[in-house]
Scaffold this motif. Sequence first.
Motif, PDB file in Angstrom:
ATOM      1  N   GLY A  44       0.850  -1.101  -0.033  1.00 47.31           N
ATOM      2  CA  GLY A  44      -0.113  -0.019   0.024  1.00 47.31           C
ATOM      3  C   GLY A  44       0.961   1.208   0.199  1.00 47.31           C
ATOM      4  N   GLU A  45       0.216   2.351  -0.346  1.00 42.85           N
ATOM      5  CA  GLU A  45       0.914   3.755  -0.064  1.00 42.85           C
ATOM      6  C   GLU A  45       1.344   3.989   1.124  1.00 42.85           C
ATOM      7  OE1 GLU A  45       1.781   5.257  -2.800  1.00 42.85           O
ATOM      8  OE2 GLU A  45       0.940   3.788  -4.238  1.00 42.85           O
ATOM      9  N   ARG A  46       2.640   4.250   1.275  1.00 43.31           N
ATOM     10  CA  ARG A  46       3.234   4.683   2.775  1.00 43.31           C
ATOM     11  C   ARG A  46       3.976   5.898   2.438  1.00 43.31           C
ATOM     12  NH1 ARG A  46       3.734   2.376   7.056  1.00 43.31           N
ATOM     13  NH2 ARG A  46       5.951   3.064   7.319  1.00 43.31           N
ATOM     14  N   PRO A  47       3.971   6.875   3.359  1.00 47.84           N
ATOM     15  CA  PRO A  47       5.038   8.012   3.338  1.00 47.84           C
ATOM     16  C   PRO A  47       6.238   7.768   2.998  1.00 47.84           C
ATOM     17  CG  PRO A  47       4.213   7.973   5.552  1.00 47.84           C
ATOM     18  CD  PRO A  47       3.271   7.028   4.780  1.00 47.84           C
ATOM     19  N   GLY A  48       6.843   6.878   3.454  1.00 46.37           N
ATOM     20  CA  GLY A  48       8.220   6.672   3.430  1.00 46.37           C
ATOM     21  C   GLY A  48       8.539   5.225   4.194  1.00 46.37           C
ATOM     22  N   PRO A  49       9.556   4.761   3.987  1.00 50.45           N
ATOM     23  CA  PRO A  49       9.999   3.413   4.623  1.00 50.45           C
ATOM     24  C   PRO A  49      10.354   3.573   6.212  1.00 50.45           C
ATOM     25  CG  PRO A  49      11.938   4.158   3.635  1.00 50.45           C
ATOM     26  CD  PRO A  49      10.853   5.017   3.024  1.00 50.45           C
ATOM     27  N   ARG A  50      10.063   2.575   6.977  1.00 50.73           N
ATOM     28  CA  ARG A  50      10.227   2.632   8.398  1.00 50.73           C
ATOM     29  C   ARG A  50      11.753   2.854   8.733  1.00 50.73           C
ATOM     30  NH1 ARG A  50       6.391  -1.355   7.612  1.00 50.73           N
ATOM     31  NH2 ARG A  50       4.403  -1.023   8.539  1.00 50.73           N
ATOM     32  N   ALA A  51      12.523   2.274   7.916  1.00 49.89           N
ATOM     33  CA  ALA A  51      13.889   2.220   8.071  1.00 49.89           C
ATOM     34  C   ALA A  51      14.525   2.217   6.731  1.00 49.89           C
ATOM     35  CB  ALA A  51      14.588   0.893   8.811  1.00 49.89           C
ATOM     36  N   PRO A  52      15.775   3.010   6.612  1.00 51.39           N
ATOM     37  CA  PRO A  52      16.523   3.366   5.376  1.00 51.39           C
ATOM     38  C   PRO A  52      16.845   2.068   4.959  1.00 51.39           C
ATOM     39  CG  PRO A  52      17.907   4.159   6.963  1.00 51.39           C
ATOM     40  CD  PRO A  52      16.651   3.733   7.619  1.00 51.39           C
ATOM     41  N   GLY A  53      17.025   1.930   3.565  1.00 50.06           N
ATOM     42  CA  GLY A  53      17.636   0.950   2.735  1.00 50.06           C
ATOM     43  C   GLY A  53      18.585   1.203   1.660  1.00 50.06           C
ATOM     44  N   SER A  54      19.494   0.290   1.635  1.00 47.69           N
ATOM     45  CA  SER A  54      20.812   0.412   0.386  1.00 47.69           C
ATOM     46  C   SER A  54      20.122   0.007  -0.901  1.00 47.69           C
ATOM     47  CB  SER A  54      21.950  -0.267   1.097  1.00 47.69           C
ATOM     48  OG  SER A  54      21.710  -1.787   1.008  1.00 47.69           O
ATOM     49  N   GLY A  55      19.276  -0.928  -1.223  1.00 52.88           N
ATOM     50  CA  GLY A  55      18.620  -1.358  -2.482  1.00 52.88           C
ATOM     51  C   GLY A  55      19.619  -2.624  -2.827  1.00 52.88           C
ATOM     52  N   ALA A  56      20.598  -2.997  -2.074  1.00 48.87           N
ATOM     53  CA  ALA A  56      21.178  -4.309  -2.196  1.00 48.87           C
ATOM     54  C   ALA A  56      20.794  -5.696  -1.863  1.00 48.87           C
ATOM     55  CB  ALA A  56      22.674  -4.019  -1.531  1.00 48.87           C
ATOM     56  N   GLY A  57      19.381  -5.525  -1.222  1.00 49.40           N
ATOM     57  CA  GLY A  57      19.039  -6.590  -0.904  1.00 49.40           C
ATOM     58  C   GLY A  57      18.332  -7.428  -2.034  1.00 49.40           C
ATOM     59  N   LEU A  58      17.498  -7.029  -3.014  1.00 47.47           N
ATOM     60  CA  LEU A  58      17.071  -7.415  -4.224  1.00 47.47           C
ATOM     61  C   LEU A  58      18.371  -8.196  -5.067  1.00 47.47           C
ATOM     62  CD1 LEU A  58      13.960  -5.618  -5.518  1.00 47.47           C
ATOM     63  CD2 LEU A  58      14.081  -7.971  -4.530  1.00 47.47           C
ATOM     64  N   VAL A  59      19.279  -7.113  -5.060  1.00 52.28           N
ATOM     65  CA  VAL A  59      20.480  -7.599  -5.755  1.00 52.28           C
ATOM     66  C   VAL A  59      21.249  -9.186  -5.559  1.00 52.28           C
ATOM     67  CG1 VAL A  59      22.872  -6.855  -6.627  1.00 52.28           C
ATOM     68  CG2 VAL A  59      20.898  -5.283  -6.671  1.00 52.28           C
ATOM     69  N   GLY A  60      21.335  -8.921  -3.825  1.00 51.72           N
ATOM     70  CA  GLY A  60      21.851 -10.127  -3.166  1.00 51.72           C
ATOM     71  C   GLY A  60      21.022 -11.461  -3.407  1.00 51.72           C
ATOM     72  N   MET A  61      19.615 -11.151  -3.479  1.00 50.07           N
ATOM     73  CA  MET A  61      18.843 -12.360  -3.655  1.00 50.07           C
ATOM     74  C   MET A  61      18.748 -12.852  -5.171  1.00 50.07           C
ATOM     75  SD  MET A  61      15.173 -11.791  -1.546  1.00 50.07           S
ATOM     76  CE  MET A  61      14.906 -10.031  -2.018  1.00 50.07           C
ATOM     77  N   ARG A  62      18.918 -12.016  -6.072  1.00 52.53           N
ATOM     78  CA  ARG A  62      19.152 -12.469  -7.366  1.00 52.53           C
ATOM     79  C   ARG A  62      20.557 -12.984  -7.661  1.00 52.53           C
ATOM     80  NH1 ARG A  62      14.977 -10.308 -10.279  1.00 52.53           N
ATOM     81  NH2 ARG A  62      13.871  -8.507  -9.793  1.00 52.53           N
ATOM     82  N   GLU A  63      21.596 -12.698  -6.935  1.00 50.47           N
ATOM     83  CA  GLU A  63      22.674 -13.295  -7.275  1.00 50.47           C
ATOM     84  C   GLU A  63      22.706 -14.635  -6.575  1.00 50.47           C
ATOM     85  OE1 GLU A  63      25.297 -10.691  -5.475  1.00 50.47           O
ATOM     86  OE2 GLU A  63      25.776  -9.471  -6.912  1.00 50.47           O
ATOM     87  N   ARG A  64      21.895 -14.930  -5.456  1.00 50.28           N
ATOM     88  CA  ARG A  64      22.061 -16.177  -4.709  1.00 50.28           C
ATOM     89  C   ARG A  64      21.135 -17.088  -5.723  1.00 50.28           C
ATOM     90  NH1 ARG A  64      23.694 -16.466   0.466  1.00 50.28           N
ATOM     91  NH2 ARG A  64      23.800 -14.569   1.470  1.00 50.28           N
TER      92      ARG A  64
END
Length: 408
Positions: free
Chosen positions: A345-365
Motif C-alpha cells: 500500500g501507499e506509505r509516506p516512506g520506509p520505516r527504516a532506510p535501505g541500500s537497495g542491495a537486498g534484491l541484488v543479493g537475492m538475485r545473485e544467490r
Amino acid sequence: MPLPRPSLPRPHRHDLLIAFAGFAVGVLFWSYGLYTTGDRVFGQRWAALVPLAAMTGAEVLRRVAPRTALAVGTVALVGDQFTNGNLATVLMFTDVVYAAVVYGTPAQARRVPYTTALVTVATTVTFLVWWQNAIALLVGAITGMLSLLPAVTGSVVRNHREAAEAARLRAEQTALLAEMDRAQAVVAERARMARELHDMVANHLSAIAIHSTAALSLDDPGTTRQALTVIRENSVAGLAEMRRLIGLLRDSGAETEPAATASLAGLDTLVAQARANGAASGLRFVLDDARRDGPALPAPVELAAYRIAQEALTNALKHAAPGEVRVALARAHGVLRVTVTSPYGERPGPRAPGSGAGLVGMRERVALLGGSLEAGAVAGNGDDGAGAWRVWRVRAELPVDVSEEERA
C-alpha cells in the motif's frame, strides 16, 4: 605536401661486425695470394675483391633484408667463380644462406632448403654427365656443404626458436588466465561476503531503526521500554553475527571447526523474531511450511532459501503496510519454492532506510544455483489475510538435485 619516404632499416651491429671481420679476413687472404682457384676469365689480381665487397654488403643486410642479401650473395658467389676466388667470399655466402632461413619470411624459410637441395642435385648430375668421373660427386658434396647444409641448419634453428616462442606465449597466456581467474575469484568472494554481511546484519539494524523511531516518537514509558528491549536484543545479535563473520575471515587460512550454517530449520526462529520486531507496526507474520517429507536439501539450497526469506522479511519490516506477512515453503518436481507475500500500500516512506542491495543479493544467490526469482506487486485474492487487494510478492524457485527427488 609530399609523402615522407619510408626510412631504410638500420643494420644490426652484430651484422656490421660480421661483415667487417669477413672483409678483413678476405683482404688478408688476397694480400697473401691465397686463392681458391687458378686461372679464370678475370685473371687480374684485383678482380677477386669485387665479389668479396659484394658479399660483405650482403652480410650487412643479412638480418634486415634477408631476401636481398641472399640474391646479392648468390650473384657475388657466381661472380667469384670467374675470378681467382677468395675463401672468405665462400664462407660468408654460407652465413647469408643460413640468415635467409632464420630471419626471412616463413615462405622463404620453407623455399630455401628445397631450392638449395635442387641446386645440389642438379649440380651433381650435370658434372657427372659432363665429366663422367668421381670428381663430379666431390663437386656436388661441396655444393651441398655451401648451400644445403647452412639452409638445413637455419631451418633447425628457426624451428627451435619458434617452438620456444610458442612456449613463451603459452606461458604468458596461462599466467594471464590465472590472473583473470584470481581476479574473478576475488570479485566473487567479495560479492559473497557482501551478501552474507547484508543478510546477517540488515535484519537486526532494520529492527533497531524501526524501534528507535518508535521510542523517539511515542511518549509512553512502557512502549519505550519495550522498544529499547528489542533494540538491545537486535544489537547484541547483530554484534554476535559480525564477530562470527570477522572470525571466519581472520581464520580462513587456519584449521578451525566448521561454523554453523544458516538453514531452514531456523526459519521458525527467524519468523518469531520478525513477529516481535513488527508487532508495533501492525504486522502479523505467518510461516506456512508445505514441504513433504523427503531427503535433506543440499546445504547451498538451504542457505539461499533462508537468506531469501530473511531479506524478504527485512523488506517487509521496512515497507509493508499493516497486515499479514506470509512465508510459504513448498517442494515438488525437483524445485524448492520460497514465497513471501506482504501487504502492499501507499506509505509516506520506509520505516527504516535501505541500500537497495537486498534484491541484488537475492538475485545473485538464485542465479548461482540456476534458479529464478520474481519480486514485485501482484493482485491479491482478498482472502489471504493480507488485508489488501494488492500484495508485494517475492517468489524464488531453487532447483534441487533431481536424483534425490527421484529417490524420495
